[in-house]
Design a protein around this motif. Structure first.
Motif, PDB file in Angstrom:
ATOM      1  N   LYS A   1       0.824  -1.205   0.000  1.00  0.00           N
ATOM      2  CA  LYS A   1       0.000   0.000   0.000  1.00  0.00           C
ATOM      3  C   LYS A   1       0.860   1.258   0.000  1.00  0.00           C
ATOM      4  CE  LYS A   1      -4.096   2.059   1.970  1.00  0.00           C
ATOM      5  NZ  LYS A   1      -4.635   2.137   0.593  1.00  0.00           N
ATOM      6  N   PHE A   2       1.958   1.234   0.759  1.00  0.00           N
ATOM      7  CA  PHE A   2       2.849   2.397   0.810  1.00  0.00           C
ATOM      8  C   PHE A   2       3.377   2.696  -0.592  1.00  0.00           C
ATOM      9  CE2 PHE A   2       6.583   4.909   1.821  1.00  0.00           C
ATOM     10  CZ  PHE A   2       6.244   5.570   2.990  1.00  0.00           C
ATOM     11  N   TRP A   3       3.740   1.651  -1.318  1.00  0.00           N
ATOM     12  CA  TRP A   3       4.254   1.845  -2.674  1.00  0.00           C
ATOM     13  C   TRP A   3       3.159   2.362  -3.610  1.00  0.00           C
ATOM     14  CZ3 TRP A   3       8.583   2.259  -5.382  1.00  0.00           C
ATOM     15  CH2 TRP A   3       8.526   2.117  -6.769  1.00  0.00           C
ATOM     16  N   ALA A   4       1.975   1.787  -3.499  1.00  0.00           N
ATOM     17  CA  ALA A   4       0.878   2.164  -4.400  1.00  0.00           C
ATOM     18  C   ALA A   4       0.384   3.589  -4.153  1.00  0.00           C
ATOM     19  CB  ALA A   4      -0.279   1.180  -4.247  1.00  0.00           C
ATOM     20  N   ASP A   5       0.340   4.012  -2.892  1.00  0.00           N
ATOM     21  CA  ASP A   5      -0.227   5.318  -2.542  1.00  0.00           C
ATOM     22  C   ASP A   5       0.828   6.385  -2.261  1.00  0.00           C
ATOM     23  OD1 ASP A   5      -2.561   3.932  -2.687  1.00  0.00           O
ATOM     24  OD2 ASP A   5      -3.034   3.994  -0.548  1.00  0.00           O
ATOM     25  N   GLY A   6       2.077   5.970  -2.171  1.00  0.00           N
ATOM     26  CA  GLY A   6       3.107   6.884  -1.685  1.00  0.00           C
ATOM     27  C   GLY A   6       3.695   7.797  -2.736  1.00  0.00           C
ATOM     28  N   SER A   7       4.446   8.781  -2.255  1.00  0.00           N
ATOM     29  CA  SER A   7       5.108   9.740  -3.141  1.00  0.00           C
ATOM     30  C   SER A   7       6.429  10.167  -2.521  1.00  0.00           C
ATOM     31  CB  SER A   7       4.222  10.966  -3.367  1.00  0.00           C
ATOM     32  OG  SER A   7       3.951  11.612  -2.126  1.00  0.00           O
ATOM     33  N   LEU A   8       7.295  10.657  -3.385  1.00  0.00           N
ATOM     34  CA  LEU A   8       8.598  11.162  -2.951  1.00  0.00           C
ATOM     35  C   LEU A   8       8.558  12.674  -2.977  1.00  0.00           C
ATOM     36  CD1 LEU A   8      11.587  10.608  -2.222  1.00  0.00           C
ATOM     37  CD2 LEU A   8      12.086  10.628  -4.659  1.00  0.00           C
ATOM     38  N   ARG A   9       8.885  13.296  -1.844  1.00  0.00           N
ATOM     39  CA  ARG A   9       8.895  14.744  -1.753  1.00  0.00           C
ATOM     40  C   ARG A   9      10.331  15.206  -1.501  1.00  0.00           C
ATOM     41  NH1 ARG A   9       4.918  18.204  -1.133  1.00  0.00           N
ATOM     42  NH2 ARG A   9       3.456  16.521  -0.632  1.00  0.00           N
ATOM     43  N   THR A  10      10.752  16.230  -2.217  1.00  0.00           N
ATOM     44  CA  THR A  10      12.111  16.737  -2.050  1.00  0.00           C
ATOM     45  C   THR A  10      12.089  18.215  -1.689  1.00  0.00           C
ATOM     46  OG1 THR A  10      12.354  17.348  -4.387  1.00  0.00           O
ATOM     47  CG2 THR A  10      12.966  15.101  -3.764  1.00  0.00           C
ATOM     48  N   SER A  11      13.137  18.628  -1.011  1.00  0.00           N
ATOM     49  CA  SER A  11      13.295  20.025  -0.608  1.00  0.00           C
ATOM     50  C   SER A  11      14.783  20.280  -0.405  1.00  0.00           C
ATOM     51  CB  SER A  11      12.520  20.298   0.690  1.00  0.00           C
ATOM     52  OG  SER A  11      12.997  19.450   1.729  1.00  0.00           O
ATOM     53  N   PRO A  12      15.196  21.549  -0.330  1.00  0.00           N
ATOM     54  CA  PRO A  12      16.616  21.824  -0.080  1.00  0.00           C
ATOM     55  C   PRO A  12      17.044  21.256   1.275  1.00  0.00           C
ATOM     56  CG  PRO A  12      15.478  23.790  -0.847  1.00  0.00           C
ATOM     57  CD  PRO A  12      14.420  22.782  -0.531  1.00  0.00           C
ATOM     58  N   ALA A  13      18.264  20.756   1.343  1.00  0.00           N
ATOM     59  CA  ALA A  13      18.770  20.224   2.605  1.00  0.00           C
ATOM     60  C   ALA A  13      18.785  21.303   3.678  1.00  0.00           C
ATOM     61  CB  ALA A  13      20.177  19.647   2.403  1.00  0.00           C
ATOM     62  N   SER A  14      19.010  22.537   3.254  1.00  0.00           N
ATOM     63  CA  SER A  14      18.936  23.684   4.170  1.00  0.00           C
ATOM     64  C   SER A  14      18.821  24.952   3.337  1.00  0.00           C
ATOM     65  CB  SER A  14      20.187  23.759   5.055  1.00  0.00           C
ATOM     66  OG  SER A  14      21.316  24.122   4.291  1.00  0.00           O
ATOM     67  N   ALA A  15      18.411  26.032   3.972  1.00  0.00           N
ATOM     68  CA  ALA A  15      18.257  27.298   3.256  1.00  0.00           C
ATOM     69  C   ALA A  15      19.600  27.803   2.743  1.00  0.00           C
ATOM     70  CB  ALA A  15      17.619  28.339   4.169  1.00  0.00           C
ATOM     71  N   ASP A  16      20.655  27.592   3.524  1.00  0.00           N
ATOM     72  CA  ASP A  16      21.985  28.049   3.113  1.00  0.00           C
ATOM     73  C   ASP A  16      22.495  27.263   1.916  1.00  0.00           C
ATOM     74  OD1 ASP A  16      21.997  29.926   5.118  1.00  0.00           O
ATOM     75  OD2 ASP A  16      23.043  28.631   6.561  1.00  0.00           O
ATOM     76  N   VAL A  17      22.285  25.941   1.942  1.00  0.00           N
ATOM     77  CA  VAL A  17      22.751  25.101   0.834  1.00  0.00           C
ATOM     78  C   VAL A  17      22.059  25.491  -0.458  1.00  0.00           C
ATOM     79  CG1 VAL A  17      22.678  22.752  -0.105  1.00  0.00           C
ATOM     80  CG2 VAL A  17      23.436  23.121   2.238  1.00  0.00           C
ATOM     81  N   ALA A  18      20.780  25.832  -0.376  1.00  0.00           N
ATOM     82  CA  ALA A  18      20.012  26.174  -1.573  1.00  0.00           C
ATOM     83  C   ALA A  18      20.572  27.387  -2.303  1.00  0.00           C
ATOM     84  CB  ALA A  18      18.556  26.429  -1.195  1.00  0.00           C
ATOM     85  N   LYS A  19      21.330  28.220  -1.606  1.00  0.00           N
ATOM     86  CA  LYS A  19      21.867  29.445  -2.211  1.00  0.00           C
ATOM     87  C   LYS A  19      23.223  29.232  -2.878  1.00  0.00           C
ATOM     88  CE  LYS A  19      19.552  32.243   1.329  1.00  0.00           C
ATOM     89  NZ  LYS A  19      19.743  33.156   2.477  1.00  0.00           N
TER      90      LYS A  19
END
Length: 782
Positions: free
Chosen positions: A185-203
């Motif tokens: 069920k986790f595989w069928a309904d799940g999703s991968l969400r990504t974000s910057p590791a930190s605000a400083d790294v994103a810059k």
């Protein structure tokens, strides 16, 4: 009495998976176990296997290994549980019917020897009856009930309840059915969400190539392989944080409660404590397990897709059109260090070399042209191979000018072609290159390799580790063993499909022939050098350590031109020569008369010459070989002509129609070299007016194509191309353009065409405006 389950044999399972008869599988497995290779079986044992092709055989070989490992693990697990005295009939049945390694491990988990857990410590303290009592009767007050279980190891009611909770959590986490259901069920309904590791790294500048994934989410089952590998690379580089989500937690809580026998809706004193236990079992154990499993599945699926893409591209590159046995001038371009020059004769032997300095800072243009002109005249050069790296277009301009000068004199001029340099530096510095070209500098070896690649891509590229050839999709993020096995199979199949000249082949090329090991390849070359060229295939048996078995596997793939027996230059196996003699006897003509006589050969009926050993498939192949003995399955040689004056990305403008060469094909599109040192991308949506699910349906590596420039982003060095020459372009960023806005519609311009998808629905083809987003979605950032 419980009836024992009917467990399918490995052969039966393989037959079911491949949709073939079990007898075909059994015969093939016997051949593989006896040391036969896939190319040999596919080509020369069709009667035995029922004509399974090389793709089916490769799948069978891979799955055979997996299923045998599965059976071995299953046997070991059953033995372990039996030693513990805990093997029941039901448990044995579950293990015997488990169809994957992960399923076996799930069932084994409660019985697997492990370090003492908190649940085990709680059991030793006598707290399992407390857990069972609260489960059985939620009307009990937990704190009061726990008071009955205090002892030297349990100080108070809180400690007793915590121990009981650990027991229930472990019980849920080790329930194979629950674990399997939550993972599914986790595989069928799940999703991968990504974000910057930190605000400083994103810059940071390094993070910018991942900025399209700073706020990103996609369902597991819909996420394409290139995006999976891209975000995992971002995580590895410390730029992205990945979070795997499985959907509504309440659904999983209900699944856990049902397994443990808990009614979460009951208005009873113990219900809150039991509900918290359920939530912790999900959050701390089962969700972690499901997330790890989904992550592994994502990576494995992405790797399989990436390996498949690499394998297809590698096969296309290896089987690219050879220019043939023609004297070739190889140019390895450079600015400061100069252009390295090597001349190889028709057999690939180096006959001359030097370095010229036509470009900055030396600017010896005329002198360089004179040196090349002298080499062309001295060695009667037919081809000029130019590496496609730094200074390639400038060097191409030099060659074009020289060719024009030669033609102006009325003399036949050589043909020039751009050649991929990918992996050339790896070859130059390799131990084999040092052995093959010991007197040449590493830089000159690169020019030699470029020249030889034009003559025969297959013979030269086998000297390089496949993953270094550079036609993959995130191949450096793939598990090395998985990649190596697949690519080795591709190289082996390609080499044996073409065949190998026994008297000219290098050690690396011979080592890819069916049945020939590295040491045997060295022995063959040593024997050839000491006794002279092989006159017939039988002479192979005089090579030390090359016995009858190796001869059987390799002889049909080795060619001898101008030898004692004309059949030795064909793909007819020596074991089948008696069939040819029988054909000649009945036909009343000589072998020389029969070879190449298409009308005579096609008038023969294979069934008339078949017997118990050589059936109709083999006789049919023999007759086809005699029509064109030793034919090369590769396409005819052709070259692309790059546009004059277009040498860098800034020279491109939207709307240009250019000729280029496909350098790489990925799941999301194809990269094309149009001569500006930066490959452009034809997104899969811009390949055809019809729906294209796999770019390999339309193009392949090494193919010469015409493309239109859709958009140019000079700042980011990105080029959007289309194979549909009627598409409307746009210009992006940097060099003029309209800042990324859709190009204005020209009066009279037609609405973009529609394409039909797999379900038969018409859908609009992406416009130039949406192409930018398509490029970003594709992870385009080469």
């Amino acid at each position: 009495m419980t009836q024992s389950p009917v467990v399918k044999s490995v052969n039966a399972r393989l037959a079911e998976e491949l949709a073939v008869r079990e007898a075909q599988v059994a015969a093939t497995v016997r051949l593989l176990d006896d040391g036969a290779t896939v190319p040999f079986i596919a080509r020369y044992r069709k009667e035995i296997t029922g004509s399974l092709d090389d793709g089916q055989l490769r799948t069978l070989e891979e799955r055979l290994g997996y299923l045998r490992e599965l059976d071995a693990r299953r046997t070991a697990v059953i033995a372990s549980i039996e030693e513990q005295g805990k093997l029941t009939g039901e448990l044995r049945t579950a293990l015997l019917t488990a169809d994957t390694k992960s399923r076996v491990e799930d069932i084994y988990l409660p019985y697997k020897p492990k370090r003492r857990t908190k649940a085990q410590i709680a059991r030793e303290a006598g707290l399992e009856p407390l857990a069972d009592r609260l489960l059985a009767d939620p009307t009990l007050i937990p704190e009061d009930t726990a008071g009955d279980f205090l002892n030297d190891d349990v100080a108070d009611a809180a400690a007793a309840l915590e121990g009981a909770r650990h027991i229930l959590i472990e019980r849920a986490a080790e329930d194979a059915e629950l674990v399997g259901a939550t993972r599914t069920k986790f595989w069928a309904d799940g999703s991968l969400r990504t974000s910057p590791a930190s605000a400083d790294v994103a810059k940071t500048p390094a993070a910018q190539k991942f900025r399209d994934y700073f706020e990103f989410s996609e369902p597991f089952e819909k996420m394409p392989s290139h995006r999976v590998l891209a975000v995992m690379r971002g995580e590895k580089e410390g730029v992205l944080a990945l979070n795997l989500e499985g959907g509504d937690d309440d659904v999983y809580h209900a699944m856990v409660a049902r397994t443990l026998g808990i009614d979460l809706s009951a208005a009873a004193p113990a219900t809150p404590w039991l509900a918290t236990t359920v939530k912790l079992a999900w959050r701390v154990k089962l969700m972690v397990s499901a997330a790890v499993d989904s992550r592994i599945r994502l990576k494995q699926r992405a790797e399989l897709d990436a390996v498949a893409v690499f394998a297809k591209n590698l096969k296309d590159l290896l089987l690219a059109a050879p220019a043939g046995t023609r004297t070739t001038l190889g140019l390895d371009p450079g600015f400061r260090t100069g252009v390295k020059v090597a001349v190889v004769d028709a057999t690939g032997k180096v006959v001359d070399h030097c370095a010229i300095f036509p470009h900055q800072p030396q600017q010896k243009w005329d002198q360089s042209k004179a040196v090349l002109g002298a080499l062309i005249a001295r060695h009667d050069i037919d081809l000029i191979a130019i590496g496609n790296g730094t200074a390639s277009r400038e060097t191409d301009a030099l060659a074009s000018e020289l060719i024009a000068d030669i033609k102006a004199t009325g003399t036949k001029a050589p043909v020039k072609a751009m050649v991929s340099e990918a992996g050339a530096s790896v070859y130059s510095a390799s131990a084999y290159a040092a052995h093959e070209l010991p007197t040449l500098d590493v830089t000159i070896r690169g020019a030699v390799s470029i020249a030889r690649r034009l003559q025969d891509p297959l013979a030269e590229l086998v000297k390089i580790e496949p993953k270094s050839i550079g036609v993959g999709q995130y191949q450096h993020d793939v598990t090395p063993g998985t990649l190596a096995r697949s690519l080795a199979a591709v190289v082996e199949d390609a080499v044996n499909a073409v065949g190998v000249d026994l008297n000219t082949a290098s050690v690396p090329l011979l080592a890819r022939v069916s049945g020939v090991t590295d040491s045997l390849a060295e022995a063959i070359v040593a024997h050839r050098e000491s006794t002279g060229p092989f006159r017939n295939r039988k002479a192979l048996l005089k090579v030390p350590r090359l016995g009858p078995k190796a001869f059987e596997q390799c002889a049909g793939f080795l060619r001898i031109n101008d030898g004692d027996d004309p059949l030795d230059r064909s793909g007819v196996h020596p074991e089948s020569y008696p069939v040819v003699r029988r054909i000649l006897d009945r036909s009343g003509i000589t072998l020389a008369e029969l070879i190449g006589d298409e009308r005579a050969l096609r008038s023969l009926r294979p069934s008339e010459f078949a017997d118990d050993r050589f059936g109709i498939p083999t006789v049919t192949d023999i007759l086809a070989e005699l029509e064109k003995p030793g034919r090369d399955p590769r396409p005819a040689f052709s070259t692309a002509t790059f546009a004059a004056g277009v040498e860098k990305v800034a020279d491109l403008t939207a709307g240009m129609v250019l000729e280029g060469v496909v350098t790489n094909v990925a799941a999301f599109g194809a990269f094309v070299d149009v001569g500006v040192h930066q490959d452009g991308l034809v997104h899969v949506s811009a390949m055809s007016d019809r729906y294209v699910s796999d770019p390999h349906e339309v193009v392949k590596s090494g193919q010469v194509v015409k493309v239109k420039v859709l958009e140019v982003d000079v700042d980011r060095q990105r080029i959007g191309l289309t194979l549909r020459l009627n598409d409307s372009p746009q210009q992006r960023g940097g060099q003029g353009g309209n800042g990324g806005r859709p190009a204005p519609k020209v009066k009279g311009e037609k609405t973009p065409p529609h394409r039909t998808n797999n379900s038969g629905r018409r859908e609009p083809t992406p416009s130039a405006g949406s192409m930018a987003q398509a490029l970003r979605d594709a992870g385009f950032g080469r």
